[in-house]
Design a protein around this motif. Sequence first.
Motif, PDB file in Angstrom:
ATOM      1  N   GLY A   1      -9.820   8.645   4.791  1.00 50.77           N
ATOM      2  CA  GLY A   1      -9.742   9.832   3.960  1.00 50.77           C
ATOM      3  C   GLY A   1      -8.347  10.226   3.510  1.00 50.77           C
ATOM      4  O   GLY A   1      -8.142  11.334   3.037  1.00 50.77           O
ATOM      5  N   ARG A   2      -7.368   9.312   3.648  1.00 55.06           N
ATOM      6  CA  ARG A   2      -6.017   9.673   3.209  1.00 55.06           C
ATOM      7  C   ARG A   2      -5.279   8.441   2.704  1.00 55.06           C
ATOM      8  O   ARG A   2      -5.561   7.308   3.094  1.00 55.06           O
ATOM      9  N   TRP A   3      -4.310   8.691   1.800  1.00 53.28           N
ATOM     10  CA  TRP A   3      -3.458   7.635   1.293  1.00 53.28           C
ATOM     11  C   TRP A   3      -2.450   7.273   2.378  1.00 53.28           C
ATOM     12  O   TRP A   3      -1.983   8.141   3.098  1.00 53.28           O
ATOM     13  N   ASN A   4      -2.126   5.983   2.503  1.00 54.25           N
ATOM     14  CA  ASN A   4      -1.120   5.559   3.482  1.00 54.25           C
ATOM     15  C   ASN A   4      -0.316   4.397   2.907  1.00 54.25           C
ATOM     16  O   ASN A   4      -0.541   3.987   1.779  1.00 54.25           O
ATOM     17  N   ASN A   5       0.615   3.882   3.677  1.00 54.18           N
ATOM     18  CA  ASN A   5       1.518   2.850   3.148  1.00 54.18           C
ATOM     19  C   ASN A   5       1.333   1.489   3.802  1.00 54.18           C
ATOM     20  O   ASN A   5       2.299   0.774   4.019  1.00 54.18           O
ATOM     21  N   ASN A   6       0.103   1.101   4.093  1.00 54.10           N
ATOM     22  CA  ASN A   6      -0.145  -0.205   4.707  1.00 54.10           C
ATOM     23  C   ASN A   6       0.402  -1.351   3.873  1.00 54.10           C
ATOM     24  O   ASN A   6       0.807  -2.374   4.422  1.00 54.10           O
TER      25      ASN A   6
END
Length: 95
Positions: free
Chosen positions: A80-85
Amino acid sequence: MADVQVTCITKPNTQSTHEHITHLGNPGGNWMWTREQVIQSIDAKTNTFYVMDSANGQRAYIGVVRETGKAPYVRTYADGRWNNNLLSLNQCPLK
């Protein structure tokens, strides 16, 4: 529609944690596309792209982020959230 795993990225400055990604790829799958090609494919719904989250083994899907005044860019979306994988992936090998 193909579900495609991304295992590497290319950035102009490999040491920068905030620099934009220019290419995404998977050497094992023998492909590397420009960021623009990936965005077009996501927008056209011809492919979905994901990275495997090394912390939990789950897929983090790649989406397109559009901000006013900026070029569209790609980022992973999980839980449910944007991340920097994407930024934590290795650099793609040069061809």
